[in-house]
Design an enzyme around this catalytic site. Structure first.
Site, PDB file in Angstrom:
ATOM      1  N   CYS A   8       0.862  -1.180   0.000  1.00  0.00           N
ATOM      2  CA  CYS A   8       0.000   0.000   0.000  1.00  0.00           C
ATOM      3  C   CYS A   8       0.898   1.229   0.000  1.00  0.00           C
ATOM      4  CB  CYS A   8      -0.984  -0.017   1.170  1.00  0.00           C
ATOM      5  SG  CYS A   8      -0.213   0.028   2.806  1.00  0.00           S
ATOM      6  N   ASN A  11       2.248   1.472   4.370  1.00  0.00           N
ATOM      7  CA  ASN A  11       2.564   0.210   5.051  1.00  0.00           C
ATOM      8  C   ASN A  11       2.267   0.273   6.552  1.00  0.00           C
ATOM      9  OD1 ASN A  11       5.452  -1.967   5.575  1.00  0.00           O
ATOM     10  ND2 ASN A  11       3.364  -2.548   5.141  1.00  0.00           N
ATOM     11  N   CYS A  13      -1.431   0.827   7.385  1.00  0.00           N
ATOM     12  CA  CYS A  13      -2.871   0.558   7.500  1.00  0.00           C
ATOM     13  C   CYS A  13      -3.276  -0.699   6.737  1.00  0.00           C
ATOM     14  CB  CYS A  13      -3.688   1.750   6.999  1.00  0.00           C
ATOM     15  SG  CYS A  13      -3.478   3.235   8.007  1.00  0.00           S
ATOM     16  N   ARG A  14      -3.355  -0.601   5.406  1.00  0.00           N
ATOM     17  CA  ARG A  14      -3.963  -1.683   4.631  1.00  0.00           C
ATOM     18  C   ARG A  14      -3.066  -2.896   4.448  1.00  0.00           C
ATOM     19  NH1 ARG A  14      -5.290   2.080  -0.274  1.00  0.00           N
ATOM     20  NH2 ARG A  14      -3.379   2.990   0.582  1.00  0.00           N
ATOM     21  N   SER A  15      -1.835  -2.688   3.978  1.00  0.00           N
ATOM     22  CA  SER A  15      -1.020  -3.870   3.659  1.00  0.00           C
ATOM     23  C   SER A  15      -0.628  -4.682   4.902  1.00  0.00           C
ATOM     24  CB  SER A  15       0.190  -3.522   2.788  1.00  0.00           C
ATOM     25  OG  SER A  15       1.052  -2.594   3.390  1.00  0.00           O
ATOM     26  N   ASP A 125      -8.284   3.631   1.123  1.00  0.00           N
ATOM     27  CA  ASP A 125      -7.321   4.108   2.120  1.00  0.00           C
ATOM     28  C   ASP A 125      -8.093   4.618   3.338  1.00  0.00           C
ATOM     29  OD1 ASP A 125      -5.454   5.423   3.628  1.00  0.00           O
ATOM     30  OD2 ASP A 125      -4.565   6.511   1.948  1.00  0.00           O
TER      31      ASP A 125
HETATM   32  P1  4NP Z   1      -1.814   2.819   4.049  1.00  0.00           P
HETATM   33  O1  4NP Z   1      -2.470   4.142   4.641  1.00  0.00           O
HETATM   34  O2  4NP Z   1      -1.274   3.155   2.695  1.00  0.00           O
HETATM   35  O3  4NP Z   1      -2.966   1.879   3.982  1.00  0.00           O
HETATM   36  O4  4NP Z   1      -0.745   2.390   5.040  1.00  0.00           O
HETATM   37  C1  4NP Z   1      -1.787   5.364   4.740  1.00  0.00           C
HETATM   38  C2  4NP Z   1      -0.932   5.564   5.792  1.00  0.00           C
HETATM   39  C3  4NP Z   1      -0.288   6.780   5.913  1.00  0.00           C
HETATM   40  C4  4NP Z   1      -0.502   7.771   4.983  1.00  0.00           C
HETATM   41  C5  4NP Z   1      -1.363   7.559   3.919  1.00  0.00           C
HETATM   42  C6  4NP Z   1      -1.993   6.335   3.798  1.00  0.00           C
HETATM   43  N1  4NP Z   1       0.134   9.023   5.137  1.00  0.00           N
HETATM   44  O5  4NP Z   1      -0.127   9.917   4.307  1.00  0.00           O
HETATM   45  O6  4NP Z   1       0.938   9.212   6.062  1.00  0.00           O
END
Ligand code: 4NP
Length: 158
Positions: A8, A11, A13-15, A125
């Site tokens: 993602c 790294n 939240c989703r992955s 997201d």
């Molecule tokens: P992820 O979510 O891609 O599912 O881990 C996010 C985590 C952090 C951010 C964006 C999306 N950020 O902008 O810090």
């Protein structure tokens, strides 16, 4: 071993949730020895951090501990050492394509290709939303990773 990498943006939240969900299905099938499972982000903002507390809570609510995972940003190298590199959304997918060197061996796909009836092609997201977004992500990554395992078992005859 079959290398499976979930990707993602951050790294956190989703992955990591996808990694935890897939690992749970693999272990329930007694196939832990057959897989190398990891996750990575295309961005480096959260390298070294534990998963977002909301991701940890959503996974824990379903019996999966992801607290020990730490943010990584190694997609380019991972493309050389994992067999399946699996994006959460289209933006991740196109970032992965840009990082890919010619001749890499990984198969790049989107996780929700495994779940054609999900009603969406992307794992949304959840970072800027509320807790319900994390429960929805868990539901998507749990069902799609079960379908992914079923497909890989057929393909690799395990
Ligand atoms: P992820 O979510 O891609 O599912 O881990 C996010 C985590 C952090 C951010 C964006 C999306 N950020 O902008 O810090």
């Amino acid at each position: 071993m079959i290398g499976v990498m979930f990707v993602c943006l951050g790294n956190i939240c989703r992955s990591p949730m996808a990694e935890g969900a897939f690992r749970q299905h693999v272990e329930a099938a007694g196939l832990g020895h057959a897989f190398r499972i990891m996750s990575s982000g295309t961005a480096g903002y959260h390298v070294g951090e534990a998963p977002d507390p909301r991701s940890q809570a959503a996974a824990a609510a379903h019996g999966v501990d992801i607290s020990m995972l730490r943010g990584r940003q190694r997609v380019r190298a991972d493309l050389e050492s994992y067999d399946y590199v699996i994006a959460m959304d289209r933006s991740n997918w196109s970032d992965i394509q840009k990082l890919a060197r010619r001749g890499h061996s990984a198969k790049i796909s989107m996780l929700l290709e495994e779940l054609p009836d999900a009603g969406t092609t992307e794992v949304p997201d959840p970072y800027y939303g509320g807790d319900s977004g994390f429960e929805r992500v868990w539901s998507l990554v749990d069902r799609s990773s079960a379908a992914l395992l079923a497909r890989l078992r057929r393909r690799h005859q395990i």
